[in-house]
Design an enzyme around this catalytic site. Structure first.
Site, PDB file in Angstrom:
ATOM      1  N   GLN A  72       0.813  -1.206   0.000  1.00  7.86           N
ATOM      2  CA  GLN A  72       0.000   0.000   0.000  1.00  7.86           C
ATOM      3  C   GLN A  72       0.856   1.270   0.000  1.00  7.86           C
ATOM      4  OE1 GLN A  72      -2.984  -1.598   3.297  1.00  7.86           O
ATOM      5  NE2 GLN A  72      -3.763   0.260   2.335  1.00  7.86           N
ATOM      6  N   HIS A  73       0.197   2.374  -0.380  1.00  6.60           N
ATOM      7  CA  HIS A  73       0.667   3.753  -0.166  1.00  6.60           C
ATOM      8  C   HIS A  73       1.768   4.236  -1.097  1.00  6.60           C
ATOM      9  CE1 HIS A  73      -1.492   2.984   3.501  1.00  6.60           C
ATOM     10  NE2 HIS A  73      -0.522   2.287   4.055  1.00  6.60           N
ATOM     11  N   ASP A 225      -2.343  -4.894  -0.085  1.00  6.18           N
ATOM     12  CA  ASP A 225      -1.912  -6.167   0.491  1.00  6.18           C
ATOM     13  C   ASP A 225      -2.756  -6.603   1.679  1.00  6.18           C
ATOM     14  OD1 ASP A 225      -0.877  -4.136   2.095  1.00  6.18           O
ATOM     15  OD2 ASP A 225       1.212  -4.790   1.919  1.00  6.18           O
TER      16      ASP A 225
END
EC number: 2.7.1.17
Length: 472
Positions: A72-73, A225
């Site tokens: 992520q991110h 994820d």
């Protein structure tokens, strides 16, 4: 003879690309592959593509659908031609910490962010990385035409770089400019952070497909994820996942969107249309490896020492902020060992304190998400450190709940494969792949667990007060 329909799931994680090929009906894994990513907190996305092609080499024959779960991110910035403007800043790149602090103040404080997007900015979230890019690399920022996430980028490449990039609400909910509650981008927050609004991926519903490859393989929406792992584990009400990797996460599904102004709980969306309150700590399995190094033993030796000590570690309490923490209301704090006496200063007690300290950090996360539409009834323990015998022994004591250990598996890749099977089937709900291969650990010891958690809580209060300059 039954010929199964095959689906592929991809986990493009910080460390590697993992690919599993599954029977779309049962979820049985028929083959799998893996390839490493380079180390670091920033990386050129071309390495993700190279690792994916290596990991999937020879595996995709006969596959009808593919899904991607990703870290992520991460900020992937593309120019007008779809070329990468600079190496992607990953979730674990903390250079945008000051920008997180600035953004919180500019919007009026943590509560305003929690109400707007379900989370409070920290350095891991994409919105802070975009502010950093605008401030520190303005010439590169000026070239940015589109911003996507790691799973978005890999899905787009698998599809042959179509005109539009597509994503799902789960991964979008970790950017800091998407509202899980309203299923809409908050472009006003993106403009506040970056100065303008670059093109963003189209949002898909959980079972929608992004499209098809040139070979006719369906490509699902993909997700982050943690959302993919939740999908693989088929979480129901009261199921709480504690994942013990290098860092640790605690998450569960909820029917209501969380909005935690303390920033302890991130109010993500999940990959089914529900919500995924999640608490994270940087300090999980690395606590055990660091303690093993200190004691001059390997992890098996640490296990043996910890198992030889009584619950409670003879009164030792380790607050294992060995790599700081990243909640917005707590500056980086150091680890602290409390309760030392001449009689308890033994290797076995330190080993046990490391295990208990790591788990207490996750237990605090469990308590935090319990206030956001979750009523915990059991813990599902996954991740590399879940294989430790001393962790398995201590977990029911620390969590005070029944603890179950699902079979070791690539849960992110499995969740991505299950999503692909769902999109392929076109049904209202994903196929049930739930297996029975779960190890039930010993029952909770309520009294011992409460005392250990009480000491750990007192240690947190002391260290937090010192970190914030409030100690007397």
């Amino acid at each position: 003879m039954h010929t199964p329909t095959l689906v592929a799931g991809v986990d493009t994680s910080t460390q590697s690309a993992k690919v599993v090929i599954c029977d779309a009906e049962t979820g049985a894994v028929v083959r799998e592959g893996r390839a490493a990513h380079p180390d670091g907190t920033e990386v050129d996305p071309k390495h993700w593509w190279t690792a994916f092609t290596e990991a999937s080499d020879g595996l995709l024959d006969g596959v009808s659908a593919i899904g991607v779960g990703g870290q992520q991110h991460g900020m992937v910035a593309l120019d007008e031609d779809g070329e990468v403007v600079r190496p992607a800043l990953l979730w674990n790149d903390t250079r945008s910490g000051p920008q997180a602090t600035d953004l919180i103040a500019e919007l009026g404080g943590p509560s305003a962010w929690a109400e707007a997007v379900g989370l409070v900015p920290v350095a891991s979230f994409t919105v802070t990385k975009l502010r950093w890019l605008a401030e520190h690399e303005p010439e590169l920022a000026a070239r940015v035409a589109r911003v996507v996430l790691p799973h978005d980028w890999l899905t787009w490449r698998i599809l042959g770089r179509p005109d539009r990039v597509k994503t799902d609400r789960g991964d979008a909910s970790g950017t800091g400019y998407f509202s899980p509650a309203t299923h809409e981008y908050r472009t006003d927050l993106l403009k506040r952070a970056f100065g303008r609004v670059p093109d963003l991926p189209d949002l898909l519903l959980p079972a929608e497909a992004c499209g098809h490859t040139e070979d006719g393989v369906l490509v699902s929406a993909g997700t982050g994820d943690n959302m993919a792992a939740a999908l693989a584990l088929e979480l129901g009400p009261g199921d709480v996942v504690v994942s013990l990797g290098t860092s640790g996460t605690v998450f569960a599904v909820s029917e209501t969107p969380p909005a935690d102004a303390t920033g302890t709980v991130a109010g993500f969306a999940d990959a089914t249309g529900r919500f995924l309150p999640l608490a994270c700590t940087l300090n999980a399995a690395r606590v055990l490896t660091a303690t093993a190094d200190l004691l001059g033993v390997d992890l098996a030796g640490l296990d043996a020492l910890a198992l030889s000590a009584e619950a409670g570690a003879g009164g030792l309490t380790l607050l294992p902020y060995l790599d700081g923490e990243r909640t917005p209301n707590l500056p980086d704090a150091n680890g602290t060992l409390l309760g030392l006496t001449r009689s308890n200063m033994k290797p076995e007690n330190l080993a046990r304190a490391a295990v208990e300290g790591m788990l207490c950090g996750l237990a605090a996360g469990l308590e935090a998400i319990a206030g956001h539409g979750v009523e915990p009834r059991r813990v599902l323990l996954i991740g590399g450190a879940a294989q430790s015998a001393s962790v398995r022994a201590a977990a029911p004591v620390i969590f005070g709940l029944p603890v179950e250990l699902p079979a070791p598996a690539e849960y992110v890749a499995l969740g991505a494969a299950r999503q692909a099977a769902w999109a392929l089937a076109g049904t209202t709900a994903p196929p049930s792949w739930r297996g029975s291969d779960v190890l039930r650990l010993g029952g909770p010891d309520t009294d011992a667990g409460q005392e250990i958690r009480r000491r750990h809580h007192a240690a947190r209060e002391l260290v937090h007060a010192r970190a914030l300059g409030r100690d007397s």
